[in-house]
Design an enzyme around this catalytic site. Structure first.
Site, mmCIF file in Angstrom:
data_model
loop_
_atom_site.group_PDB
_atom_site.id
_atom_site.type_symbol
_atom_site.label_atom_id
_atom_site.label_comp_id
_atom_site.label_asym_id
_atom_site.label_seq_id
_atom_site.Cartn_x
_atom_site.Cartn_y
_atom_site.Cartn_z
ATOM 1 N N ASP A 152 34.642 33.515 39.039
ATOM 2 C CA ASP A 152 33.243 34.032 39.680
ATOM 3 C C ASP A 152 33.235 34.257 41.217
ATOM 4 O O ASP A 152 33.806 33.809 42.010
ATOM 5 C CB ASP A 152 32.098 32.851 39.020
ATOM 6 N N GLU B 68 26.290 35.395 30.759
ATOM 7 C CA GLU B 68 26.195 34.219 31.466
ATOM 8 C C GLU B 68 24.825 34.263 32.137
ATOM 9 O O GLU B 68 24.751 33.297 32.608
ATOM 10 C CB GLU B 68 27.932 34.537 32.266
ATOM 11 N N GLU B 69 25.010 35.219 32.563
ATOM 12 C CA GLU B 69 23.730 35.707 33.300
ATOM 13 C C GLU B 69 22.233 34.063 32.964
ATOM 14 O O GLU B 69 21.069 34.463 34.073
ATOM 15 C CB GLU B 69 22.973 36.396 34.044
ATOM 16 N N ASP C 294 29.050 40.834 40.251
ATOM 17 C CA ASP C 294 29.212 39.419 39.990
ATOM 18 C C ASP C 294 29.078 39.908 37.968
ATOM 19 O O ASP C 294 27.762 39.988 37.598
ATOM 20 C CB ASP C 294 27.842 39.095 40.132
ATOM 21 N N HIS D 13 23.318 40.059 43.626
ATOM 22 C CA HIS D 13 22.199 40.153 42.850
ATOM 23 C C HIS D 13 21.452 41.076 43.157
ATOM 24 O O HIS D 13 20.382 41.154 43.147
ATOM 25 C CB HIS D 13 21.620 39.246 42.427
ATOM 26 N N HIS E 170 32.580 36.671 33.363
ATOM 27 C CA HIS E 170 31.870 37.302 32.831
ATOM 28 C C HIS E 170 31.584 39.176 33.193
ATOM 29 O O HIS E 170 31.418 39.474 34.172
ATOM 30 C CB HIS E 170 30.439 36.294 33.169
#
Length: 363
Positions: free
Chosen positions: A240, A217-218, A185, A325, A70
């Site tokens: 991922d 995606e998130e 990510d 993140h 993603h």
């Protein structure tokens, strides 16, 4: 000091990492991915919410293999501009309050202009213990652009709904195997999907291989659903990141530099057993390291893809990262290179007989 492991296109990695694109705002990222897809894709298309799909053709009517990472990163939207010019932010994706105070961010306007700001923080002097020990919720934080008023913010062209992203430059660390950047990510895996096409471009393969950069995606694996329905793959591999458990505060089996990580299951999918066993065989044949990941919280694009149509043979391969993140993540070259090698070999081997064999393996 060890030498850098394997071959990686650091220019592509850098460009994807430094591009700005939260969920719903991935266009800048897809343009970078398109640039690198064009030399190795026979066709490039998009779904209607922005996922990019690069097809490298195999045999006519050969099986369809979807490889996806993603493109969106976690970030914020401008939620409110107060009379003094401070911006209140709406988190897009999961943020932990500890990683944000005093960090710099960029606001990107509709016209593509970018403005620098810093997340406000309090000096510790005289703060009560209960305040010092409290984690501030991201939604309660503010961005300081260094202006005097709301009017000055509006003069810059900033408005409600504009994208806010971390300010981070790609960096090769002191040991060249360790790479630091933002948006690993999952831009790292978007790059990996492209890299697979480069690895197999001169090889004969039955499979029609789709390298896909999915969107959103998130916030719910949305691009995986639309791109998966559009391609209707026979086999899908979602790529991922997973949490590296090799720091003083995170301890576990998954470590940077450990090689291929096969995801057995997560909160949204139990990986297709026959595909899992096929990837194990490939790793052993190529003398690649094998690790296993199992999560009870969180998921990947695989969670939506495997439920498309009558069901798709699907699993996830993962790349360990530290500090997911946050503004800066660290990865290891070996994990990337070995994963590319494993998936490229799968694309060379897969044919209709292999698809039939995998389907019979669960019936």
């Amino acid at each position: 000091m060890k030498e850098a492991y394997g071959e990686m296109n650091l220019e592509m990695i850098k460009e994807l990492s430094e591009a700005h694109g939260i969920s719903g705002c991935e266009k800048e990222v897809s343009r970078v991915m398109k640039k690198w897809l064009e030399p190795v894709a026979d066709e490039i298309t998009y779904d209607n919410i922005g996922s990019i799909i690069g097809l490298q053709k195999g045999k006519e009517n050969g099986p369809k293999v979807m490889i996806c990472g993603h493109m969106d990163e976690v970030g914020f939207l401008v939620r409110e501009i107060d009379e003094n010019g401070f911006i209140r932010m709406l988190p897009v994706g999961g943020w932990w309050g500890h990683v944000l105070p005093a960090q710099t961010l960029y606001v990107t306007t509709k016209e593509g202009k970018r403005y620098h700001g810093v997340v406000g923080s309090s000096a510790p002097h005289g703060l009560p213990a209960e305040v010092k020990e409290k984690v501030i919720k991201p939604i309660d934080m503010f961005l300081d652009l260094g202006v005097e008023s709301r009017e000055e913010v509006l003069e810059l062209g900033i408005q409600i709904g504009d994208m806010i992203t971390p300010d981070t430059k790609f960096e090769v660390m002191n040991n060249p195997n360790y790479l630091m950047g933002k948006a690993w990510d999952d831009r790292l895996c978007a790059a990996l999907a492209v890299d697979v096409l480069y690895r197999i471009q001169k090889d004969a393969h039955d499979a029609n291989v789709y390298a896909v950069g999915t969107v959103q995606e998130e916030v719910g694996l949305r691009g995986a659903r639309t791109a998966g329905n559009m391609i209707h793959p026979d086999v899908a591999i979602a790529l991922d990141v997973t949490t590296a458990m090799d720091t003083p505060v995170d301890q576990g089996d998954i470590k940077l530099g450990g090689g291929v990580v096969l995801s057995v299951m997560d909160a949204g999918i139990i990986g297709h057993k026959a595909l899992l066993h096929e990837m194990e065989d490939i790793c052993r044949d190529l003398n690649l390291d094998i690790n296993y990941d199992m999560m009870t919280v969180g998921g990947t694009d695989a969670d939506n893809i495997h439920k498309a149509h009558a069901g798709i043979i699907t699993m996830t391969l993962s790349i360990p990262t530290r500090y997911m993140h946050s503004h800066r993540l660290i990865i290891h070259r070996k994990d990337y290179v070995q994963t590319v090698e494993a998936i490229a070999e799968f694309c060379r081997r897969v044919n209709w007989d292999k698809i039939k064999e995998m389907n019979q393996g669960i019936r």
